[in-house]
Design a protein around this motif. Sequence first.
Motif, PDB file in Angstrom:
ATOM      1  N   SER A 355       0.919  -1.285   0.114  1.00 38.23           N
ATOM      2  CA  SER A 355      -0.022   0.017  -0.066  1.00 38.23           C
ATOM      3  C   SER A 355       0.898   1.171  -0.083  1.00 38.23           C
ATOM      4  CB  SER A 355      -0.983   0.036   1.160  1.00 38.23           C
ATOM      5  OG  SER A 355      -0.238   0.244   2.374  1.00 38.23           O
ATOM      6  N   GLU A 356       0.300   2.347  -0.504  1.00 40.51           N
ATOM      7  CA  GLU A 356       1.056   3.554  -0.664  1.00 40.51           C
ATOM      8  C   GLU A 356       1.373   4.226   0.761  1.00 40.51           C
ATOM      9  OE1 GLU A 356      -0.387   6.680  -3.239  1.00 40.51           O
ATOM     10  OE2 GLU A 356      -0.186   5.535  -4.877  1.00 40.51           O
ATOM     11  N   GLN A 357       0.392   3.803   1.472  1.00 43.98           N
ATOM     12  CA  GLN A 357       0.737   4.431   2.926  1.00 43.98           C
ATOM     13  C   GLN A 357       1.871   3.668   3.709  1.00 43.98           C
ATOM     14  OE1 GLN A 357      -2.850   3.843   5.432  1.00 43.98           O
ATOM     15  NE2 GLN A 357      -1.425   4.196   7.361  1.00 43.98           N
ATOM     16  N   HIS A 358       1.818   2.393   3.397  1.00 36.94           N
ATOM     17  CA  HIS A 358       2.806   1.639   4.194  1.00 36.94           C
ATOM     18  C   HIS A 358       4.358   1.992   3.645  1.00 36.94           C
ATOM     19  CE1 HIS A 358      -0.010  -1.643   6.091  1.00 36.94           C
ATOM     20  NE2 HIS A 358       0.420  -0.484   6.875  1.00 36.94           N
ATOM     21  N   LEU A 359       4.236   2.113   2.245  1.00 34.82           N
ATOM     22  CA  LEU A 359       5.624   2.591   1.376  1.00 34.82           C
ATOM     23  C   LEU A 359       5.989   3.795   1.906  1.00 34.82           C
ATOM     24  CD1 LEU A 359       7.512   1.945  -0.786  1.00 34.82           C
ATOM     25  CD2 LEU A 359       5.929   2.813  -2.450  1.00 34.82           C
ATOM     26  N   GLN A 360       5.229   4.665   1.976  1.00 35.08           N
ATOM     27  CA  GLN A 360       5.421   6.034   2.663  1.00 35.08           C
ATOM     28  C   GLN A 360       6.198   6.055   3.970  1.00 35.08           C
ATOM     29  OE1 GLN A 360       2.680   9.253   1.959  1.00 35.08           O
ATOM     30  NE2 GLN A 360       3.470  10.263   3.847  1.00 35.08           N
ATOM     31  N   GLN A 361       5.665   4.999   4.657  1.00 32.65           N
ATOM     32  CA  GLN A 361       6.056   4.855   6.190  1.00 32.65           C
ATOM     33  C   GLN A 361       7.221   4.258   6.262  1.00 32.65           C
ATOM     34  OE1 GLN A 361       3.415   2.616   8.398  1.00 32.65           O
ATOM     35  NE2 GLN A 361       4.666   2.768  10.416  1.00 32.65           N
ATOM     36  N   LEU A 362       7.661   3.347   5.187  1.00 29.59           N
ATOM     37  CA  LEU A 362       9.197   2.781   5.028  1.00 29.59           C
ATOM     38  C   LEU A 362       9.979   3.776   4.586  1.00 29.59           C
ATOM     39  CD1 LEU A 362       8.183  -0.543   3.449  1.00 29.59           C
ATOM     40  CD2 LEU A 362       8.846  -0.345   5.719  1.00 29.59           C
ATOM     41  N   LEU A 363       9.899   4.560   3.685  1.00 28.13           N
ATOM     42  CA  LEU A 363      10.648   5.576   3.394  1.00 28.13           C
ATOM     43  C   LEU A 363      10.934   6.600   4.296  1.00 28.13           C
ATOM     44  CD1 LEU A 363       9.148   6.022  -0.394  1.00 28.13           C
ATOM     45  CD2 LEU A 363      11.429   4.942   0.303  1.00 28.13           C
ATOM     46  N   ILE A 364      10.144   6.978   5.045  1.00 34.36           N
ATOM     47  CA  ILE A 364      10.253   7.974   6.075  1.00 34.36           C
ATOM     48  C   ILE A 364      11.057   7.234   7.175  1.00 34.36           C
ATOM     49  CG2 ILE A 364       9.308   9.420   8.020  1.00 34.36           C
ATOM     50  CD1 ILE A 364       6.598   9.700   6.002  1.00 34.36           C
ATOM     51  N   ILE A 365      10.907   6.317   7.585  1.00 37.12           N
ATOM     52  CA  ILE A 365      11.726   5.531   8.700  1.00 37.12           C
ATOM     53  C   ILE A 365      13.405   5.516   8.008  1.00 37.12           C
ATOM     54  CG2 ILE A 365      12.356   3.214   9.576  1.00 37.12           C
ATOM     55  CD1 ILE A 365       9.347   2.783   9.969  1.00 37.12           C
ATOM     56  N   LEU A 366      13.478   4.988   6.880  1.00 30.61           N
ATOM     57  CA  LEU A 366      14.742   4.825   6.093  1.00 30.61           C
ATOM     58  C   LEU A 366      15.669   6.170   5.843  1.00 30.61           C
ATOM     59  CD1 LEU A 366      14.276   2.065   3.690  1.00 30.61           C
ATOM     60  CD2 LEU A 366      14.909   1.875   6.149  1.00 30.61           C
ATOM     61  N   LEU A 367      15.103   7.067   5.446  1.00 32.20           N
ATOM     62  CA  LEU A 367      15.469   8.520   5.247  1.00 32.20           C
ATOM     63  C   LEU A 367      15.654   9.152   6.509  1.00 32.20           C
ATOM     64  CD1 LEU A 367      13.593   9.389   2.036  1.00 32.20           C
ATOM     65  CD2 LEU A 367      15.746   8.751   2.359  1.00 32.20           C
ATOM     66  N   ASP A 368      14.628   9.085   7.320  1.00 27.19           N
ATOM     67  CA  ASP A 368      14.808   9.690   8.796  1.00 27.19           C
ATOM     68  C   ASP A 368      16.350   8.967   9.554  1.00 27.19           C
ATOM     69  OD1 ASP A 368      13.832  11.678  10.825  1.00 27.19           O
ATOM     70  OD2 ASP A 368      13.594   9.594  12.003  1.00 27.19           O
ATOM     71  N   ASN A 369      16.403   7.708   9.417  1.00 28.30           N
ATOM     72  CA  ASN A 369      17.630   7.372  10.217  1.00 28.30           C
ATOM     73  C   ASN A 369      18.908   7.845   9.386  1.00 28.30           C
ATOM     74  OD1 ASN A 369      16.275   5.633  12.006  1.00 28.30           O
ATOM     75  ND2 ASN A 369      16.619   3.737  10.866  1.00 28.30           N
ATOM     76  N   SER A 370      18.623   7.959   8.128  1.00 33.99           N
ATOM     77  CA  SER A 370      19.946   8.514   7.275  1.00 33.99           C
ATOM     78  C   SER A 370      20.300   9.822   7.609  1.00 33.99           C
ATOM     79  CB  SER A 370      19.704   8.206   5.941  1.00 33.99           C
ATOM     80  OG  SER A 370      19.650   6.837   5.407  1.00 33.99           O
ATOM     81  N   ILE A 371      19.253  10.429   7.804  1.00 30.56           N
ATOM     82  CA  ILE A 371      19.484  11.853   8.479  1.00 30.56           C
ATOM     83  C   ILE A 371      19.921  12.048   9.666  1.00 30.56           C
ATOM     84  CG2 ILE A 371      18.248  14.062   8.738  1.00 30.56           C
ATOM     85  CD1 ILE A 371      16.239  13.288   6.450  1.00 30.56           C
TER      86      ILE A 371
END
Length: 466
Positions: A355-371
């Motif tokens: 789902s788009e919602q879960h994909l967005q949640q995954l991307l936020i988690i990974l990019l937030d960790n990188s930041i």
Amino acid sequence: MINKLKFYLNRLPWQNKLVLSGSTAIFFTFFIFSFLEYHTVSKWMMNREEIVVNRTITDLKTYYKDKADSLTREEIKNSRDFLRKINDKDQLIRVYDQKGEVVVSDKNGNFTVLEPTPIKSQLIEKISAEGKEAIVARSPIKGTNFEGTIEIVRQLNNYQKMMDHFFWVMTVFGMAAILFSAISGFFLARQLLTPVRDLTNAMKRIKETGFQGRMEVYKQKDELTELTNVFNEMMDEIETTFLQQKQFVEDASHELRTPVSILEGHLSLLNRWGKKDPAILDESLQASLQELARLKKLVVDLLELTRAGSQRSLSGEKANIPAVLQRVVKNLEVVHPDFQFKMELEQRLPYVLISEQHLQQLLIILLDNSIKYSRNNRLIQVSCTRIDKNVLLSVIDNGIGIPSEHVSEVFNRFYRIDKARSRENGGTGLGLSIAKQLIEKYNGAISIESEEGIGTKVNILLPAAF
């Protein structure tokens, strides 16, 4: 009566039900088989008796036919020796004229007196007289000087003895078969129900001692062995889930205790001295607000983790990775203008089964960790390419990296390499755990490649939608 019988049968143990049903089935099967066999043998033996009688009549008719031109009452009387010669045991042969007067007879046994019955055509019938059964065959004879009837009365003594003997043999054999089936059925049912009893005992042990109990796996490959394997696998999953839940509660309690303790300390400080000291009041309020924000984020992450663990795969939903990724990056660029996001996306990427919602949640988690864990180099790369029937999404940063001995642990709940740094960055140690559970719900996979001091690469493999 029927209801009482049903009530009684329902109260019987399964072992007795199996024995009773097996014995009943064998009894009815044997009864039907015996009934058919008895009547088949009876009919076959009766046909044999009729064949013997018909053959005797045929011999007599042939004998008298040869003398048809000179056949007289005297010739009939003189045939007594021939009658005696062809006569069998329990059989009466006689010849009488049209008036019913017996001309000659020969009997071999005791017979009920039958009224002579002259006839015009041959017939054979079965009669019963004085409790005895017999076959009566009559055939007309005709000569130049004599006209009469040949009569044969054959008692069915041998037939009756044979059928009685056959009946008792089948009865005794049937009773023995039923008894044997009941005994063998008892032991067979006992053997078949052994895994069920073991399953019951295992459940009782688990109830008393905990989730460590298991059933012994049987060597034979059958349905009960499969049931045993399924039960043991289920208990393994239950035990694992229970231990994870226990660990989760312990970890959550520990994580929640820290901000609560800090809040309690600052409130106590305010209660004692902060009311009149603006510096202490300002410092305590700022610290309390930070801990409240951290506490709020921790609760939100815990709820997300619970939802991720309980959700089932929604294989019907699809997401467009480039569109979702651009939307997430655009929002992060507003919040973190000092970071640069570089996207390398393959052309004509297929949709992925998430789902788009879960994909967005995954991307936020990974990019937030990188930041959070980047240092001076603030470039974050995101690549996406198709591999067979899957789509590979990679997030690459040039941050502090992860020591090799910690890479396999970062997906555990509340796991943080540097707790002080994580607290400073507002991390709870739940992000990657949430990401892993979400990805696995969609039959995907996640892995990490990292080198301390150089950077980290997180790979996500999701099934493509065709």
